[in-house]
Design a protein around this motif. Sequence first.
Motif, short mmCIF file in Angstrom:
data_model
loop_
_atom_site.label_atom_id
_atom_site.label_comp_id
_atom_site.label_asym_id
_atom_site.label_seq_id
_atom_site.Cartn_x
_atom_site.Cartn_y
_atom_site.Cartn_z
N GLU A 175 0.83 -1.20 0.00
CA GLU A 175 0.00 0.00 0.00
C GLU A 175 0.87 1.26 0.00
OE1 GLU A 175 -3.14 0.52 -0.31
OE2 GLU A 175 -3.84 -1.55 -0.29
N ALA A 176 1.94 1.24 0.83
CA ALA A 176 2.80 2.43 0.92
C ALA A 176 3.45 2.70 -0.44
CB ALA A 176 3.87 2.23 1.99
N ILE A 177 3.86 1.64 -1.14
CA ILE A 177 4.53 1.82 -2.44
C ILE A 177 3.53 2.36 -3.46
CG2 ILE A 177 5.53 0.56 -4.37
CD1 ILE A 177 6.65 -1.35 -2.09
N VAL A 178 2.36 1.74 -3.51
CA VAL A 178 1.38 2.10 -4.54
C VAL A 178 0.84 3.51 -4.31
CG1 VAL A 178 -0.93 1.56 -5.31
CG2 VAL A 178 0.75 -0.25 -5.11
N ARG A 179 0.55 3.82 -3.04
CA ARG A 179 -0.04 5.14 -2.76
C ARG A 179 0.94 6.28 -2.91
NH1 ARG A 179 -5.03 4.68 1.09
NH2 ARG A 179 -5.64 2.58 0.47
N SER A 180 2.22 6.04 -2.52
CA SER A 180 3.18 7.15 -2.58
C SER A 180 3.78 7.29 -3.97
CB SER A 180 4.28 6.94 -1.56
OG SER A 180 5.07 5.83 -1.94
N GLY A 181 3.79 6.18 -4.73
CA GLY A 181 4.44 6.24 -6.03
C GLY A 181 5.95 6.28 -5.93
N VAL A 182 6.49 6.01 -4.73
CA VAL A 182 7.94 6.00 -4.53
C VAL A 182 8.45 4.59 -4.79
CG1 VAL A 182 9.77 6.37 -2.84
CG2 VAL A 182 7.77 7.85 -2.86
N HIS A 183 9.68 4.46 -5.27
CA HIS A 183 10.22 3.14 -5.59
C HIS A 183 10.23 2.22 -4.36
CE1 HIS A 183 13.05 0.04 -6.90
NE2 HIS A 183 12.59 0.33 -8.09
N SER A 184 9.97 0.93 -4.61
CA SER A 184 9.87 -0.01 -3.50
C SER A 184 11.17 -0.11 -2.72
CB SER A 184 9.47 -1.38 -4.03
OG SER A 184 10.36 -1.77 -5.06
N PHE A 185 12.32 0.21 -3.37
CA PHE A 185 13.58 0.14 -2.65
C PHE A 185 13.55 1.02 -1.41
CE2 PHE A 185 17.67 2.06 -1.73
CZ PHE A 185 18.46 0.95 -1.55
N ILE A 186 13.15 2.27 -1.59
CA ILE A 186 13.25 3.22 -0.47
C ILE A 186 12.15 2.95 0.56
CG2 ILE A 186 11.88 5.17 -1.37
CD1 ILE A 186 15.34 5.54 0.09
N ILE A 187 10.95 2.53 0.08
CA ILE A 187 9.86 2.25 1.02
C ILE A 187 10.21 1.05 1.90
CG2 ILE A 187 7.45 1.52 1.22
CD1 ILE A 187 7.55 4.32 0.29
N THR A 188 10.72 -0.02 1.27
CA THR A 188 11.00 -1.21 2.07
C THR A 188 12.26 -1.02 2.90
OG1 THR A 188 12.12 -2.24 0.20
CG2 THR A 188 9.81 -2.80 0.53
N LEU A 189 13.16 -0.12 2.46
CA LEU A 189 14.31 0.23 3.31
C LEU A 189 13.81 0.86 4.60
CD1 LEU A 189 17.53 0.50 3.17
CD2 LEU A 189 17.09 2.88 2.64
N ALA A 190 12.82 1.76 4.45
CA ALA A 190 12.27 2.43 5.64
C ALA A 190 11.48 1.45 6.50
CB ALA A 190 11.38 3.59 5.20
N THR A 191 10.62 0.61 5.86
CA THR A 191 9.78 -0.27 6.67
C THR A 191 10.62 -1.36 7.33
OG1 THR A 191 9.24 -1.62 4.75
CG2 THR A 191 7.68 0.10 5.34
N MET A 192 11.73 -1.75 6.69
CA MET A 192 12.59 -2.76 7.31
C MET A 192 13.09 -2.23 8.66
SD MET A 192 16.15 -3.27 5.31
CE MET A 192 17.62 -3.95 6.01
N SER A 193 13.44 -0.95 8.68
CA SER A 193 13.90 -0.32 9.91
C SER A 193 12.75 -0.20 10.92
CB SER A 193 14.46 1.06 9.57
OG SER A 193 15.14 1.62 10.64
#
Lengths: 344, 324
Positions: A129-147
Amino acid sequence: MQPASSLPLGQPRSAGSPSFVRAGFLGGNEFGLIVLIVVFATLFTLATKGFASPFNLFTLGRTMGIDILIGFSMMVVIVSGGLNLAVGAIGVCAVMAAGWAMETFGLPWPLGLAVCLLVGAALGAVNGEAIVRSGVHSFIITLATMSIFFGGMVFLSRAEAFRELPPAIAAFGKLRLMGFLSPLLLVAVATALVLGWLYRFTSLGRRMLAAGASPKAAEVSGIRVDRTIVGCHILSGVLAALAGAMLTARHGAAIPSMAGHLGQDWLLPAFLAPVLGGTLLTGGKVSVLGTLLGAMLVSMLTNGLLLLRVGEFWVQAFLGLLLLTAVLLDLGRRRLLARHRIAV
Amino acid sequence: MQSMLGKAANTDWFGPLVVVIAAVVVIGAIEPTFLSAFNIQVLLSAIAVNLVIALAQMIIIAIGQMNLSVGAIGGLVAIAFAGMMEVWGIPAPLALVLALAIGLAGGLANGFIVAKTGISAFIITLASLSFFKGLNLGITEAQPFYGVPDAVKAFGNTNMIGPIPWLVLPAAIAGLGIWYLLAKLRIGRQILAVGGNPHAAELSGISIFQTTVWAHGLSGLLAALGGVMVVARLQIGQPSIGDDWLILSFAAPVIGGAVLAGGHVSVAGTALGVVVVAIITQSLVLFHIDPFVVQVVLGALILWAVGINRWREVRVERRLRGAS
C-alpha cells in the motif's frame, strides 16, 4: 519499436523450431544450474568425508528448504519489477508475533502458524500500500519499513526470544524421513509447485507477470496494476513469514536476531537465488524452478565449503564473488545467444 | 521579502532547517543539558561521521544509482587502517593514505563493473557488499584491532576550538569539496547530467562509463574516510563498523531532498538531514527512550521525507500545468 542496433541483420529464425527449443533449454539457467549442482555435489562427495552422510544431507536439506523460501519471498516481488528489502524483518516479526501468541495464550502450533502467516501478509500489505499510494520506488519504502518493523519488534519484545514453544515445532525441525530427508525441504518443494501453478495457470499469476513486464500495457489491457503489486507484496510477506517459521522449527525457538541486524542477513540469499535462477530484475519474467535450483546450489556450496574447512568467514566473501560471477556469466551467455540470433 | 521567503521555502534545505531550529529550541527549553558544551561536542562528532557516510551515498544517488556497499567498504577500510598500524607498525599518516586508497579502489571496482556490464548497481554492490564484508571477517575473524596510536585516538576525541571536535574538520572539507565538485567542476556537472537523463548526457558527448566509474570511486573514498573517522572515534578497529550505515546513508540525502531517480542532490540539504537524524537520536537518549525506537524513527523519517518530496513534486507539476 526496437532500437535498430538490436535488430538481427539477417532473416530472423523461428525460435519455435524443435532444435531451438532444445538450445533454449540447454543454454538456459536451469540446465546450467543442474550441471553445476551435479558437478559440485560430486566434488564435495570425493573431497570431503561427511558430505554424503545421511546426517549432513539432512542438515543440508533443512538449510536448503529455508533458503529456497527466502529466495521465493524476494522472487515474487522481483516479478512485479520491484524489490523487498524488508523480507528478513518481516520474517522475524511474524515468528516473534506467533511466538508471543503461543506463549501468552497457549495457542496450539497450527494457530501459531496461522498468526505467523497473517502477520507476514499484513506487513506485506503495508509495504504494498505504501509503495502504490506514494508512487515512490519499492527500494526506499521497504528500506524504511525494514527499519520500522525490526525496530518495533525489538522494542516490543525487549529483544528476548520465545523459547517455550509447543514441542511439536522443534520436533518437526528434527524430523528425519528415511534417515536423511528433512520435511522442511518438502515444504519448499510444495511451495515451488504452488508458485509454479500460480504463474502458469492462474489469471492472478499472469496479471503479476504482466504488471511487471510493462505496467502501462497491463493497465491499458484492464489489469489493476496497483492491486496486483499490493498482491505481490502480500505474497512476499507470507513467504517470508513461512521462511521464518521454518527457521524457528530448526532453532526450536523464535529468536529476534536470527536474521541478523534489521534482517539484513537474508538479503544476499534472497537475491542470489532468483538472480542465479534467471528471474529478470526488471520484472515480467520468472523462473520458479531456477530460483529453487539457485537456492539449492548456494546452500550446497556453503555447506561444502564449510566441510572443506574454508572457514565460515570466508564463505561470505565467496558468496559475494559467486553472485558477481553469476550475473557476469548470465550477461555473457545472453550476448553469445544474441550474437547467434537465438531468442532468449 | 515575501518573495525571498517564498523562494527559500522552495529549496531543499528550507524544510529540514526549520525542523532543526524548532527541534533545538524545543528540546533546549525542556532539557537545558541538550545545549551543554559536552552534549554539543557529542552531537557534532556524530554529525561529522554521519555526514561523510551520507555523502558517500549521495554522490551515487546523484547518478541515479545506489551503493549498498558503503558500509562494507567503510568497515573493511576501518579494520585495514587499524590493522596496518597494529600488525605492521605503519605510521598513522601512511596508514591513512593506504586506507583511503583501499576505499578508492573498492569504489572504482564497483563503478568499473557497473559501467562495463550495465548490470544494475543494486546487484553489483550487493555482491561487493558481501565480498568486502567477507574479507573483513576473514581477516579479523570477528576480533577487533586494539593497537590504534594515541595520536589517532586524540584526533577522534578532542576538540579543535571550544566544543567543536577535530572530526568536524575532515567532514567539513568533504562537504565543501563535494559541493564545489557538483557545483563548479566538470566531473560534478557530468555526474548530475548522467543522473538526470543518461541518454541526453551521452548524446551531448559525456562518457557515461567514465562518469559512473568516478562517481563510484568518490563514493568509495568517502566511505573510507568515514571508516577511518569511526576508528578514531571508537579508538579500536571494530569489524562491525559499517553494519548500520545502510539506512542512515539513505535517510540523510532523502531528507535533504535528493531525487532517487538521480540528477538532483543537495549537499546543504543532506547535511541538515544528518543534523535532523543526530538531534533525534540524541534527544531519545537524553529522554531515556529505548534506543531501539531510533530504528523506528529513522524509518519513519525516510517515509516522511519521501512523502514531502513527492508532495513538492506534485505541486511543481501542477503549477507548470497551470502556467502552460
